[in-house]
Design an enzyme around this catalytic site. Sequence first.
Site, PDB file in Angstrom:
ATOM      1  N   ASP A   1      -1.411  -9.749   8.783  1.00 38.21           N
ATOM      2  CA  ASP A   1      -0.281 -10.192   9.571  1.00 38.21           C
ATOM      3  C   ASP A   1      -0.783 -10.382  11.011  1.00 38.21           C
ATOM      4  O   ASP A   1      -1.936 -10.110  11.337  1.00 38.21           O
ATOM      5  CB  ASP A   1       0.878  -9.179   9.473  1.00 38.21           C
ATOM      6  CG  ASP A   1       2.207  -9.818   9.819  1.00 38.21           C
ATOM      7  OD1 ASP A   1       3.241  -9.298   9.393  1.00 38.21           O
ATOM      8  OD2 ASP A   1       2.207 -10.859  10.523  1.00 38.21           O
TER       9      ASP A   1
HETATM   10  C1  GLC Z   1       4.855 -12.270  12.144  1.00 35.96           C
HETATM   11  C2  GLC Z   1       5.470 -11.725  10.876  1.00 35.96           C
HETATM   12  C3  GLC Z   1       5.023 -12.426   9.629  1.00 35.96           C
HETATM   13  C4  GLC Z   1       4.714 -13.882   9.939  1.00 35.96           C
HETATM   14  C5  GLC Z   1       3.501 -13.894  10.860  1.00 35.96           C
HETATM   15  C6  GLC Z   1       3.117 -15.322  11.291  1.00 35.96           C
HETATM   16  O1  GLC Z   1       4.586 -11.228  13.035  1.00 35.96           O
HETATM   17  O2  GLC Z   1       5.344 -10.326  10.641  1.00 35.96           O
HETATM   18  O3  GLC Z   1       6.079 -12.281   8.666  1.00 35.96           O
HETATM   19  O4  GLC Z   1       4.418 -14.587   8.733  1.00 35.96           O
HETATM   20  O5  GLC Z   1       3.691 -13.075  12.003  1.00 35.96           O
HETATM   21  O6  GLC Z   1       4.103 -15.839  12.126  1.00 35.96           O
END
Ligand code: GLC
Length: 739
Positions: free
Chosen positions: A281
């Site tokens: 993430d």
């Molecule tokens: C965010 C979220 C995740 C998302 C990623 C890219 O912090 O936790 O769900 O897909 O970053 O935006």
Amino acid sequence: MHSHAYNTLDPVVEARVAELLGRMTLDEKIGQLNQVSPMMYVPPAPGADREAPPTFAPVPGVEEQVAAGAIGSIFNVADAAVVNRFQRAAVTGARLGIPLIVGGDVIHGFRTTFPIPLALSCSWNAELVAQTARVAAEEASAVGIDWIFAPMIDIARDPRWGRIAEGAGEDVCLGSVMAAAQVRGFQAADLGTGRRVAACPKHFVAYGAAEAGRDYSAADISEVTLREIYLPPFKAAFDAGAGSTMSAFNDIGGVPASGNRLTLTQVLREEWGWPGLVVSDYESVRELIPHGVAEDLKDAARQGLTTGVDMDMVSRAYSTHLRALVEEGRVAPAAVDEAVRRVLRLKFALGLFENPYVDEDRQAAFQLTETSLALALQAARESMVLLKNDGGLLPLTPGAQRLVVIGALAESRLDALGCWAFFGRAEDAVTITEGLRAHLDGAGPSFVPGYALPGSTTIDLDAAVAAASVADVVVLVVGETQDLSGEAHSRAFLGLPGRQQELVDAVAATGKPLIVVVMTGRPLVIPRLEQQATALLVAWHSGLRAGQAVADLLFGVASPVGRLTASWPRAEGQIPVYYAHKSTGRPAGGDGTTQFVEHFRSTYLDLPNTPLFPFGYGLTYTAFDYTDLKIAAEVVGPDGAVSVSVRVTNTGARAGLEVVQLYVRDLVGSLTRPVRELKAFARVELAAGETRVVSFAVPVSDLAFVGVDQKWRVEPGAFRLWVGPDAAHGLEAGFVVRS
Ligand code: GLC
């Protein structure tokens, strides 16, 4: 719906991967493991129109790094020309011309914004959910997104957690069904763009167990709970064909999910044999430092890669330190190769080498289609849940009553979209007042904001009371704005935001019948509002056609079919409150233990244990009666199935849809078992007066649970079973599983 699968090894793809890998330098390999967002969100200026679309600014230097082969993936770029520009830099600029894989957070629709996933899960309609995912994939692939960072499949039992909005609620069985349905939809084989999209079920894993409902906080759970509650939806998603996942922010029993060998390697690779790609993430590899398990970014890179995170989202840990870690012998070259293999595997499987560019004309010609808008309307109608309807106030007869609408949310387009609606446009949304007026030939109803958005701290009681006083029925729209749920938006108090309750009190004091419509991204704590409402409809944040759906339901053009997939607490003090709880040694309904003068039980002094509204609950415009529950055999073998039938009768005057739910309880196990677990459900449409025999065959293998040895097993013994309309009611019977 025929869908692609990326969860197995294709020999042709494997050969191509091996051949390309053999030609790559270490730097080129590391480049494939580096994901970057080339556009950064620009926060709106103070006082800007909150309904204006979000703006993004380019991050300098990214295109050059792509051309140098230093980046393997970009995300949240939703413009075909921009995607093609970066793709040309990769394909024609870099030595080996490896195309980028382009990701995007398309959580509940792209331009056609559907209800938030928690709402959509209340439809209990897997086929509908799959169709919405397919439309989202079609629209997203038209701008060059090949990799959708969805579905979010974190089981969530704490409505303080803002991301409960993004998942399918509290239940493993329903959550697994919804996870698989979305993967099938996203990976549909018949996208009109001729391109393919890979789903990315997230967040791996147990992110929804965030302590105290605070986002990103620890998930201090047992391994049994991890395996029994939080892992199954991912297994369902992978079995449905998902070939990637996203490692989560949280720690799991002290080991961060983005540096967790047990989950990322032992479970994913050794136990499940899943060959897919793990992307971290957003900076979750770097966050191993603030978690306190990595000394610095280099150590974080080592832990991330060696425990099983293949691609590093944004933190630059891999691009900065992996070369040195390999040269120092602290990361094996084979570990890098395996991560790169998973990246290339997905890129080949998506056809990106043959078809890297997206048709810019298609985007230029894009228009919302009647088909997708009709689906958005159906999804909104089926997501909404009727929780109260005293005296059969609903459905209304258009024009029969003087209506007034009170509540600024009734006019809000942005809030109908909900959280994670990056690519949706408020201008495309229909408001509740517009929806109602469409049924009234434009002749009303009158509208009074009552409170100001956002924040609802400014209220106008006089205008609201005056308007209510001259109406026959008040439609009172209250709840959350879309910015109060979603990522990093947890709330400790779950009542109506701002001063809305004061407004409700003033309007309720007029004595007029109140139809309360609640827009929200989560279960709220509304015991007072529930008492004051004559009718209570949860509209959630239900997308582009939410306003029309509310009106259709209030006027009976459509009937409510939604059933809650997350319990609604009576108070924050009850949280976590969910139906599949354990019995305890002194259950609330039992005799307890009389140690002193009173019976000691697992209860509160000041509240019942039960939620205000239970899992599975929802009213319709008719009524259903359950009779004649039968179990084919009261003793079943370990390889058999529990065959059950029940007669369901529509005893009302209108057709309706019942969600018939089957729950079981394992009365004695080697570990404590929940007092109920959903094992099957069926959506049954019945005409007025119609009776249908509804049958289920639950394989005994579905009664398995995880034992103290972390293995799934079915244990012989006595079970109870309920078939009914929700987790708190139903006809009961018993059966025995023999060894
Ligand atoms: C965010 C979220 C995740 C998302 C990623 C890219 O912090 O936790 O769900 O897909 O970053 O935006």
